[in-house]
Motif scaffolding. Structure first.
Motif, PDB file in Angstrom:
ATOM      1  N   GLY A   1      15.136  13.508  26.053  1.00  0.00           N
ATOM      2  CA  GLY A   1      15.656  13.810  24.727  1.00  0.00           C
ATOM      3  C   GLY A   1      14.824  13.231  23.603  1.00  0.00           C
ATOM      4  O   GLY A   1      15.147  13.408  22.436  1.00  0.00           O
ATOM      5  N   GLN A   2      13.755  12.500  23.925  1.00  0.00           N
ATOM      6  CA  GLN A   2      12.881  11.948  22.895  1.00  0.00           C
ATOM      7  C   GLN A   2      11.931  13.035  22.403  1.00  0.00           C
ATOM      8  O   GLN A   2      11.684  14.018  23.105  1.00  0.00           O
ATOM      9  CB  GLN A   2      12.074  10.779  23.461  1.00  0.00           C
ATOM     10  N   PRO A   3      11.382  12.866  21.210  1.00  0.00           N
ATOM     11  CA  PRO A   3      10.412  13.864  20.737  1.00  0.00           C
ATOM     12  C   PRO A   3       9.147  13.823  21.597  1.00  0.00           C
ATOM     13  O   PRO A   3       8.684  12.761  21.982  1.00  0.00           O
ATOM     14  CB  PRO A   3      10.109  13.438  19.302  1.00  0.00           C
ATOM     15  N   VAL A   4       8.609  14.977  21.884  1.00  0.00           N
ATOM     16  CA  VAL A   4       7.434  15.095  22.745  1.00  0.00           C
ATOM     17  C   VAL A   4       6.178  14.875  21.911  1.00  0.00           C
ATOM     18  O   VAL A   4       5.960  15.555  20.907  1.00  0.00           O
ATOM     19  CB  VAL A   4       7.391  16.471  23.440  1.00  0.00           C
ATOM     20  N   ASN A   5       5.384  13.893  22.291  1.00  0.00           N
ATOM     21  CA  ASN A   5       4.114  13.626  21.640  1.00  0.00           C
ATOM     22  C   ASN A   5       3.022  14.221  22.515  1.00  0.00           C
ATOM     23  O   ASN A   5       2.923  13.894  23.703  1.00  0.00           O
ATOM     24  CB  ASN A   5       3.913  12.125  21.463  1.00  0.00           C
TER      25      ASN A   5
END
Length: 191
Positions: free
Chosen positions: A139-143
């Motif tokens: 659920g974290q932003p994809v870097n």
């Protein structure tokens, strides 16, 4: 085996083969991707090591009027195909290197000292697939990029405190230590 039971098991081998093939494909992908990151990190460490060693060996300083340690380190990095740009950076600092009570060396930045030079090389690379999938499912932003970093500290050589020489000797002949040996060698060789 009854024909009815054999008919029910006909697709089981195909399903198992597809599952094993998918697992092999995922494992191969992870090995190739982690190998790519490992090789990038090794190249980055090599660049940092050679830049720090060259800056020290050429007598680089971080204080005015010369302030040439950064120039020497950058030249060395460029010779090793590391062009400084937005994705690749070099941070150079001069200072001292002290050995603590636990025998660990610690770098202390001091621009007026040139006992040691620290080079930190960074390189932004594409994120590994495993890390991308982990962040996607967490659920974290994809870097899409990962920052790799390598640090090297090189110190000016100091005079040696002790030296150890290891050699082997089968026979030593010293004619000045023995009158009999002197006569024997003199008589045989005519000296």
């Amino acid at each position: 085996m009854s024909p009815r039971l054999a008919c029910k098991q006909r697709g089981a081998i195909g399903l198992m083969a597809a599952g094993v093939l998918a697992l092999v494909l995922v494992c191969t992908l992870l090995v190739v991707d982690s190998g790519r990151l490992y090789l990038e990190k090794r190249k980055l460490q090599r660049v940092a090591d050679t830049a720090a060693l060259e800056a020290v060996s050429r007598g680089g300083t971080c204080a005015a009027p010369n302030n040439n340690a950064a120039q020497f380190a950058t030249q060395s990095a460029e010779r090793n195909n590391f062009k400084v740009d937005a994705d690749r950076t070099l941070a150079i600092a001069c200072g001292t290197l002290a050995t603590g009570a636990d025998f660990m060396r610690t770098f202390s930045a001091d621009p007026s000292k040139t006992d040691a030079i620290r080079v930190i090389a960074t390189h932004r690379v594409h994120t590994s697939l495993a890390h991308g999938l982990l962040t996607l499912f967490s659920g974290q932003p994809v870097n899409l990029t990962t920052l790799l970093s390598a640090t090297a500290v090189a110190a000016a050589p100091t005079p040696t405190v002790a030296q150890l020489t290891v050699r082997s000797t089968l026979l030593t002949v010293d004619s000045t230590q023995s009158v009999a040996l002197n006569a024997l060698i003199g008589g045989l060789l005519g000296g």
